[in-house]
Each structure stands twice: as structure tokens, then as C-alpha cells.
Design a protein around this motif. Structure first.
Motif, PDB file in Angstrom:
ATOM      1  N   ASP A   1       0.890  -1.258  -0.252  1.00 46.49           N
ATOM      2  CA  ASP A   1      -0.024   0.108  -0.103  1.00 46.49           C
ATOM      3  C   ASP A   1       0.987   1.309   0.015  1.00 46.49           C
ATOM      4  OD1 ASP A   1      -2.018  -1.843   0.196  1.00 46.49           O
ATOM      5  OD2 ASP A   1      -2.771  -1.241   2.102  1.00 46.49           O
TER       6      ASP A   1
ATOM      7  N   PHE B   1      -1.927   7.245   1.948  1.00 42.60           N
ATOM      8  CA  PHE B   1      -0.967   7.018   3.058  1.00 42.60           C
ATOM      9  C   PHE B   1       0.069   7.657   3.476  1.00 42.60           C
ATOM     10  CE2 PHE B   1      -3.474   2.923   1.995  1.00 42.60           C
ATOM     11  CZ  PHE B   1      -4.290   2.781   2.937  1.00 42.60           C
TER      12      PHE B   1
ATOM     13  N   LEU C   1      -5.534   9.490   4.547  1.00 39.19           N
ATOM     14  CA  LEU C   1      -5.233   8.485   6.006  1.00 39.19           C
ATOM     15  C   LEU C   1      -4.128   8.428   5.918  1.00 39.19           C
ATOM     16  CD1 LEU C   1      -7.045   5.156   6.269  1.00 39.19           C
ATOM     17  CD2 LEU C   1      -5.459   6.080   7.719  1.00 39.19           C
TER      18      LEU C   1
ATOM     19  N   ASP D   1      -4.586  -0.577  -1.972  1.00 37.42           N
ATOM     20  CA  ASP D   1      -5.929  -0.521  -1.351  1.00 37.42           C
ATOM     21  C   ASP D   1      -6.776   0.141  -2.595  1.00 37.42           C
ATOM     22  OD1 ASP D   1      -6.971  -1.408   1.109  1.00 37.42           O
ATOM     23  OD2 ASP D   1      -7.209   1.169   1.661  1.00 37.42           O
TER      24      ASP D   1
ATOM     25  N   HIS E   1     -10.703   0.756  -3.090  1.00 35.50           N
ATOM     26  CA  HIS E   1     -12.185   0.784  -2.584  1.00 35.50           C
ATOM     27  C   HIS E   1     -13.053   1.486  -3.667  1.00 35.50           C
ATOM     28  CE1 HIS E   1     -10.521  -0.538   1.280  1.00 35.50           C
ATOM     29  NE2 HIS E   1     -10.014   0.582   1.618  1.00 35.50           N
TER      30      HIS E   1
ATOM     31  N   TRP F   1     -12.756   4.622   9.012  1.00 35.90           N
ATOM     32  CA  TRP F   1     -11.427   5.252   8.215  1.00 35.90           C
ATOM     33  C   TRP F   1     -12.160   6.507   7.590  1.00 35.90           C
ATOM     34  CZ3 TRP F   1      -7.508   3.807  10.500  1.00 35.90           C
ATOM     35  CH2 TRP F   1      -7.051   2.586  10.786  1.00 35.90           C
TER      36      TRP F   1
ATOM     37  N   HIS G   1     -10.383   6.899   1.588  1.00 35.71           N
ATOM     38  CA  HIS G   1      -9.315   6.921   1.349  1.00 35.71           C
ATOM     39  C   HIS G   1      -9.302   5.880   0.066  1.00 35.71           C
ATOM     40  CE1 HIS G   1      -9.758   3.562   4.144  1.00 35.71           C
ATOM     41  NE2 HIS G   1      -8.641   2.918   3.360  1.00 35.71           N
TER      42      HIS G   1
ATOM     43  N   TYR H   1      -7.294  -5.678   4.820  1.00 34.30           N
ATOM     44  CA  TYR H   1      -5.997  -5.389   5.343  1.00 34.30           C
ATOM     45  C   TYR H   1      -5.074  -6.139   4.756  1.00 34.30           C
ATOM     46  CZ  TYR H   1      -8.651  -2.615   8.928  1.00 34.30           C
ATOM     47  OH  TYR H   1      -9.600  -1.770   9.450  1.00 34.30           O
TER      48      TYR H   1
ATOM     49  N   LEU I   1       2.984   0.045   4.520  1.00 31.67           N
ATOM     50  CA  LEU I   1       2.053   0.747   5.223  1.00 31.67           C
ATOM     51  C   LEU I   1       0.875   0.051   5.185  1.00 31.67           C
ATOM     52  CD1 LEU I   1       2.638   4.492   3.650  1.00 31.67           C
ATOM     53  CD2 LEU I   1       3.730   3.257   5.575  1.00 31.67           C
ATOM     54  N   ALA I   2       0.210   0.209   6.564  1.00 30.41           N
ATOM     55  CA  ALA I   2       0.679   0.628   7.642  1.00 30.41           C
ATOM     56  C   ALA I   2       1.152  -0.552   8.642  1.00 30.41           C
ATOM     57  CB  ALA I   2      -0.163   1.555   8.419  1.00 30.41           C
TER      58      ALA I   2
ATOM     59  N   TYR J   1      -1.920  -2.301  10.405  1.00 33.54           N
ATOM     60  CA  TYR J   1      -3.043  -2.848   9.640  1.00 33.54           C
ATOM     61  C   TYR J   1      -2.521  -3.676   8.606  1.00 33.54           C
ATOM     62  CZ  TYR J   1      -5.669  -0.137  12.808  1.00 33.54           C
ATOM     63  OH  TYR J   1      -5.925   0.581  13.951  1.00 33.54           O
ATOM     64  N   CYS J   2      -2.452  -3.128   7.537  1.00 32.28           N
ATOM     65  CA  CYS J   2      -2.510  -3.900   6.208  1.00 32.28           C
ATOM     66  C   CYS J   2      -0.852  -4.679   6.413  1.00 32.28           C
ATOM     67  CB  CYS J   2      -2.482  -3.070   4.982  1.00 32.28           C
ATOM     68  SG  CYS J   2      -4.194  -2.500   4.663  1.00 32.28           S
TER      69      CYS J   2
HETATM   70  C1  VGL Z   1      -5.101   0.390   5.546  1.00 35.99           C
HETATM   71  C2  VGL Z   1      -6.418   1.080   7.009  1.00 35.99           C
HETATM   72  C3  VGL Z   1      -7.457   1.241   6.040  1.00 35.99           C
HETATM   73  C4  VGL Z   1      -3.415   0.089   5.265  1.00 35.99           C
HETATM   74  C5  VGL Z   1      -5.747   0.276   4.488  1.00 35.99           C
HETATM   75  O1  VGL Z   1      -2.954  -0.050   4.291  1.00 35.99           O
HETATM   76  O2  VGL Z   1      -2.724  -0.348   6.324  1.00 35.99           O
HETATM   77  N1  VGL Z   1      -5.218   0.747   6.933  1.00 35.99           N
HETATM   78  N2  VGL Z   1      -7.147   0.854   4.850  1.00 35.99           N
END
Ligand code: VGL
Ligand code: ZN
Length: 210
Positions: free
Chosen positions: A12, A17, A23, A52, A54, A84, A87, A121, A152-153, A156-157
Motif C-alpha cells: 500500500d 497513506f 489517511l 488498497d 476501494h 476510516w 481513502h 487489510y 504501510l501501515a 493494519y495492512c
Molecule cells: C490500511 C486502514 C485502511 C493500510 C488500509 O494500508 O494499512 N489501513 N485501509
């Protein structure tokens, strides 16, 4: 000695990010030179990027839940969901890879988070572990048996991508200086790293790899 077939997974590295993004992950841009340096190495048979990706109506966006704000936690179709800001909407600049990422060596991109009903994630599966992105089958088909993960992050991912990689049987390393976290709660990144280590992920520094 038989050398493992090793892939680099860049998680990501997208504008939303980065500092100034929707985000923003603090210091998120600091990982890009590390990604570029590692991606240039012949040690990797494959360089994979997750993205990511969406739809605008994604259920993880706080704006779609009346009275809710980013950072709050809800239940979304039976799963715990952090809300969130909007994003990484498909086709927007925020969803694009950061321009300073040298993408020529990226062999495949795996989009995730396309189903509006469930977040994703991990670069392998959605958060309900129901649908696959195809990354597992791709790596196995390519005879890859080891992966290095950064991006990143952290909390999370990156975390869920590395945990799935280890669970799926890949020899998995986290390039820890190549990651930054959201840290909604102080210490989230450290706890994520501890969880990865406990699951068998080796924690390494990029200087050990270059
Ligand atoms: C992510 C929150 C929402 C990430 C993606 O890439 O860590 N975090 N979507
Ligand atoms: Zn997302």
C-alpha cells in the motif's frame, strides 16, 4: 545450498497513506527509498505491490455511518471494523502509488478492499478470510517460498499481510525500518510487530539485506 525463491511484497505505497493524504501515516514517505533500494536487488525473483482499492461506497468509510467518526469501531456485517476517512477510492490520485516509487520492477499488483461489504487489510484475503486476492496462488504457482514484507501501515495492512504469509507457509520476514504505523492507540505498531514475531515472522532491518 538451495537458495529460496523470495518475493518482496510492497504494501500500500499509495498517496493517501503518505503525509498530506486522506489517511496519512506519519513518516509514511520515509519507507519509499527503502522500497526502491530493495526492489532493485537481484535477491528477489518477484516484486509484488498490494493496492488498497476501494469503491466510493466502501463500508469502512465513516461517512457512510450516520453519526460516526474515523477511528471509531463498529460491527460491519459481523466483523469488527475500525472506521476510516474516505481513502484509496478506485481511480483517484489518492489510490495511485506514490510517484517516487520506482515501479518498473513491480511484476504484479494485487488490488484489495474492492468488496464494499468487507475490509481487506491483508494482501491475501479479506478480513473475513472468505475471498482471496489470488496472491497466494500466484506465489505458489511461481514457486516462491519466501517473502519479505514492508510498507504501510505496520499495524493494519502490513501486519495482516505478514501474518497470512506466515500462516500460508511462506518463510516470512518483516523489513521493520521499511514500515510505519497509524498508531490510533500509542504502541499499536510495537504490538503488531510482537504479534508478527510470535507468529514466526522474522524481524529484519533493510541494512541486513542490502
Ligand atoms: C490500511 C486502514 C485502511 C493500510 C488500509 O494500508 O494499512 N489501513 N485501509
Ligand atoms: Zn483501506
Amino acid at each position: 545450498m538451495i537458495r529460496p525463491m523470495r518475493a518482496l511484497i510492497l504494501v500500500d505505497l499509495q498517496n493517501d497513506f503518505m503525509p498530506g493524504g486522506a489517511l496519512a501515516v506519519p513518516e509514511g514517505d520515509a519507507v519509499v527509498p527503502i522500497a526502491n533500494a530493495l526492489a532493485a536487488q537481484s535477491a528477489y525473483s518477484h516484486v509484488i505491490a498490494t493496492q488498497d482499492w476501494h469503491p466510493a461506497e466502501h463500508g469502512s468509510f465513516a461517512v457512510h455511518h450516520a453519526g460516526r467518526s474515523p477511528g471509531e469501531v463498529i460491527e460491519l456485517h459481523g466483523l469488527t471494523q475500525v472506521l476510516w476517512p474516505v481513502h484509496c477510492v478506485q481511480g483517484t490520485r489518492g489510490a495511485a502509488f506514490i510517484e517516487s516509487l520506482e515501479s518498473e520492477r513491480i511484476t504484479r499488483v494485487f488490488p484489495k478492499g474492492t468488496d464494499p461489504t468487507v475490509d481487506s487489510y491483508s494482501g491475501f484475503f479479506d478480513n473475513g478470510q472468505r475471498n482471496s486476492t489470488g496472491l497466494d496462488a500466484y506465489l505458489k504457482d511461481q514457486r516462491v517460498d519466501a517473502v519479505d514484507v514492508l510498507g504501510l501501515a505496520t499495524d493494519y495492512c502490513v501486519k495482516f499481510t505478514a501474518l497470512d504469509a506466515a500462516r500460508l507457509g511462506f518463510v516470512t520476514r518483516l523489513v521493520v525500518d521499511g514500515c510505519r504505523g497509524v498508531n490510533l492507540s500509542e504502541g499499536d505498531s510495537e504490538r503488531a510487530i510482537a504479534a508478527m514475531r510470535a507468529a514466526g515472522v522474522e524481524i529484519v532491518h533493510s541494512r541486513e539485506l542490502t
